[in-house]
Design a protein around this motif. Structure first.
Motif, short mmCIF file in Angstrom:
data_model
loop_
_atom_site.label_atom_id
_atom_site.label_comp_id
_atom_site.label_asym_id
_atom_site.label_seq_id
_atom_site.Cartn_x
_atom_site.Cartn_y
_atom_site.Cartn_z
N CYS A 155 0.81 -1.21 0.07
CA CYS A 155 -0.11 0.02 0.00
C CYS A 155 0.96 1.33 0.02
CB CYS A 155 -0.72 0.06 1.20
SG CYS A 155 -2.36 -1.24 1.00
N ASP A 182 -1.07 -3.14 -3.67
CA ASP A 182 -1.62 -1.86 -3.70
C ASP A 182 -0.06 -1.14 -3.92
OD1 ASP A 182 -4.08 -2.63 -3.39
OD2 ASP A 182 -4.49 -1.17 -1.62
N TYR A 185 -1.91 2.78 -7.01
CA TYR A 185 -3.34 3.10 -6.76
C TYR A 185 -3.99 3.95 -8.19
CZ TYR A 185 -3.30 2.28 -1.89
OH TYR A 185 -3.04 1.27 -0.74
N HIS A 247 -5.81 -2.42 -5.97
CA HIS A 247 -5.58 -1.13 -6.81
C HIS A 247 -4.69 -1.31 -7.79
CE1 HIS A 247 -8.12 1.42 -4.13
NE2 HIS A 247 -7.66 0.59 -2.96
N ASP A 418 -3.14 -4.64 2.87
CA ASP A 418 -4.65 -4.18 2.49
C ASP A 418 -5.13 -2.95 3.31
OD1 ASP A 418 -7.10 -3.94 1.36
OD2 ASP A 418 -7.88 -5.08 2.85
N HIS A 420 -3.81 -0.75 5.82
CA HIS A 420 -3.31 0.55 6.29
C HIS A 420 -3.10 0.73 7.58
CE1 HIS A 420 -5.11 2.15 2.24
NE2 HIS A 420 -4.32 1.07 2.10
N SER A 450 -0.05 4.98 2.39
CA SER A 450 -1.34 5.17 2.23
C SER A 450 -2.31 5.51 3.61
CB SER A 450 -2.17 3.67 1.87
OG SER A 450 -1.35 3.53 0.41
#
Ligand code: FE
Ligand code: CA
Length: 525
Positions: A155, A182, A185, A247, A418, A420, A450
């Protein structure tokens, strides 16, 4: 013209010139010349095996605008791999063809290397040389390995902060980085999103353009992320094992179904998925076995490190059934218990079962995306669960955890991204039964950026922890997990950043948890 290649047109598509160009070394008459450095996206290595590793780069002189190379030209890229950091002892070299159909990316599957040792590598195209990278082969099958250190990351929203955590990671003593998705994004830049509420997310850097949907747009987005020097440094320092989450394609998608609020015709959605998967492959150090075909890509796979560790790398997006009752946090609905629901798809689930049955590794790590711990988000008798996580898929969740309880695979540890935030969860087959014991441990790693700077706790944290006693730890800062495996324990150090919305943040260990060999469940180190 200035962005065009000045050399000759490639005749490599005819398959004639590889040996010739292979010895031209950039000095020959026919060597390509570039209008600018073509190694703007850095280099990477990945998927270590005991005898080899994948070396990656992608040529792009104008990375943010289509790459800058002619769409009808191919290039020979020379690679070499050495056993010393000065690259004096070259152990292998060769050429690979960078073709426009794959965005002028290069994936070299090197084999014939020695197990469990460091190597250094570099690319050259024409007279341009890439940065040097360092990589490491895995320990041989059955070899007795006393220690393995790796980082777990996920992320990295470009607009939410700087990738300073990667700069810190690059100086850690690690053998491997595991990325749980991720990596990019897909959303529009703030200017193009037309949404006001993005402002509160602390957008420090900018995407450009609208939501990405075409191959060209996905490529430009990867190029934006991969231009980041801190991310490049972490790739240059260690081999990576990557998997995706949503994402890389589209938020909260399930197989061929977009998120609830963004309906799309199935054909168009699958065409977009093909573009997203194509661009993902182009930008990741993956083996040919992962090369996508249309909207399908075989990403799940397994990697071993001697007798110490086996990583089962999962794909919880491509094959799953649709989220029940919508995508968000919901009270339990009938769909949550649908026995036909699937998170992995039946093929991957069977494959994972065979992996676990056949493993004699001391630690069996599931590198995957969404949280397996069944966390009730709502303090009090009412319940609220994430429909996008395993808590929305009770039948497959129970099946997997029961197989871990009853199976022979030693010490299962689930690695998750996933959401964060950092979590440590004991995983149980029956979360409703307080006497149900842990069958595995879940380390959920926070995001690289993120969510922005974050905070140690959230407002509702105390209540959520009270409600879910199997949750041993929560933290809402950015960073990564640093894992150390030995035959006796698996230790997870939660490395957190003081801030990411400005450059220059520092990192520290917020908490450390261990799983002892033979005792599922985490305890503070
Ligand atoms: Fe994310
Ligand atoms: Ca959905």
């Amino acid at each position: 013209m200035s962005e065009r290649l000045l050399g000759r047109r490639s005749f490599l598509a005819a398959g004639l010139a590889a040996p010739l160009l292979g010895v031209s070394n950039g000095c020959g008459l026919g060597a390509p010349r570039f209008s600018a450095n073509p190694f703007t996206l850095g280099i990477a290595s990945g998927d270590p095996a005991p005898d080899g590793v994948v070396l990656w780069t992608r040529l792009a002189t104008d990375p943010l605008h289509g790459g800058g190379l002619p769409p009808d030209e191919s290039y020979q890229v020379h690679w070499r791999i050495a056993s010393d950091s000065n690259m004096l002892q070259v152990v292998q070299q060769g050429t690979a063809e960078a073709v426009p159909e794959w965005g002028h990316s290069v994936h070299v599957e090197v084999s014939g290397l020695e197990p469990g040792r460091w190597y250094w590598y570099q690319f050259r195209a024409g007279s341009e040389e890439s940065p040097r990278g360092r990589t490491r082969t895995a320990e041989g099958t059955g070899a007795s390995l006393q220690k393995l250190r790796f980082a777990v990351a996920s992320c990295q929203h470009y607009e939410h902060g700087y990738f300073t955590a990667y700069r810190h990671m690059a100086s850690e003593d690690l053998e491997l980085v595991v990325h749980l998705g991720d990596y990019i994004y897909e959303g529009a830049s703030k200017e193009d999103s037309g949404k006001e509420d993005n402002a509160e997310e602390g957008r420090t850097r900018r995407h450009f353009g609208g939501e990405i949907k075409s191959l060209a747009a996905y490529r430009n987005r990867y190029a934006l992320y991969k231009s980041d020097p801190d991310l490049q440094a972490a790739h240059a320092a260690f081999p990576w094992v990557v998997t995706w989450d949503d994402h890389e394609f589209d938020n909260n998608y399930a197989s061929g179904i977009p998120e609830e609020k963004a309906p799309a015709p199935r054909d168009a959605f699958l065409a977009r998925r093909a573009a997203a998967y194509h661009a993902y492959y182009e930008h990741m150090p993956l083996r040919r076995s992962a090369m996508p075909s249309g909207p399908r890509m075989q990403l799940y796979r397994s990697l071993g490190y001697g007798n110490l560790a086996r990583f089962s790398v999962l794909d919880t997006r491509q094959y799953r059934s649709d989220q029940p009752c919508g995508d968000r946090n919901k009270p339990l609905c009938e769909g949550v218990f649908d026995p036909a629901a699937t998170m992995l798809g039946s093929e991957q689930e069977d494959w994972l079962g065979a992996q676990l049955r056949g493993s004699d590794a001391r630690w069996n790590l599931l590198a995957q995306q969404v949280m397996m711990g069944r966390v009730d988000r709502l303090p009090g008798p009412e319940k609220l669960f994430s429909m996008d996580q395993w808590s929305g898929y009770e039948a497959p969740r129970k099946r997997l955890l029961a197989s871990l309880r009853e199976g022979t695979a030693a010490n299962p540890v689930v690695l998750t991204g996933d959401i964060h935030a950092n979590w440590v969860n004991d995983l149980k087959v029956d979360f409703d039964d307080p006497r149900s014991t842990a069958v595995a441990t879940e380390f959920v790693g926070t995001s690289i950026t993120s969510g922005g700077d974050g905070s140690d706790l959230r407002e509702e944290t105390a209540g959520v922890l009270r409600e879910n006693p199997f949750v041993k730890f929560f933290n809402n800062q950015r960073g990564y997990i640093r894992c150390t495996l030995t035959p006796e324990l698996c230790q997870a150090d939660y490395q957190v950043m003081d801030f990411v919305e400005k450059p220059g943040g520092t990192i520290s260990t917020r908490a450390s948890f261990v799983v002892e060999n033979g005792r599922p469940g985490a305890v503070p180190a």
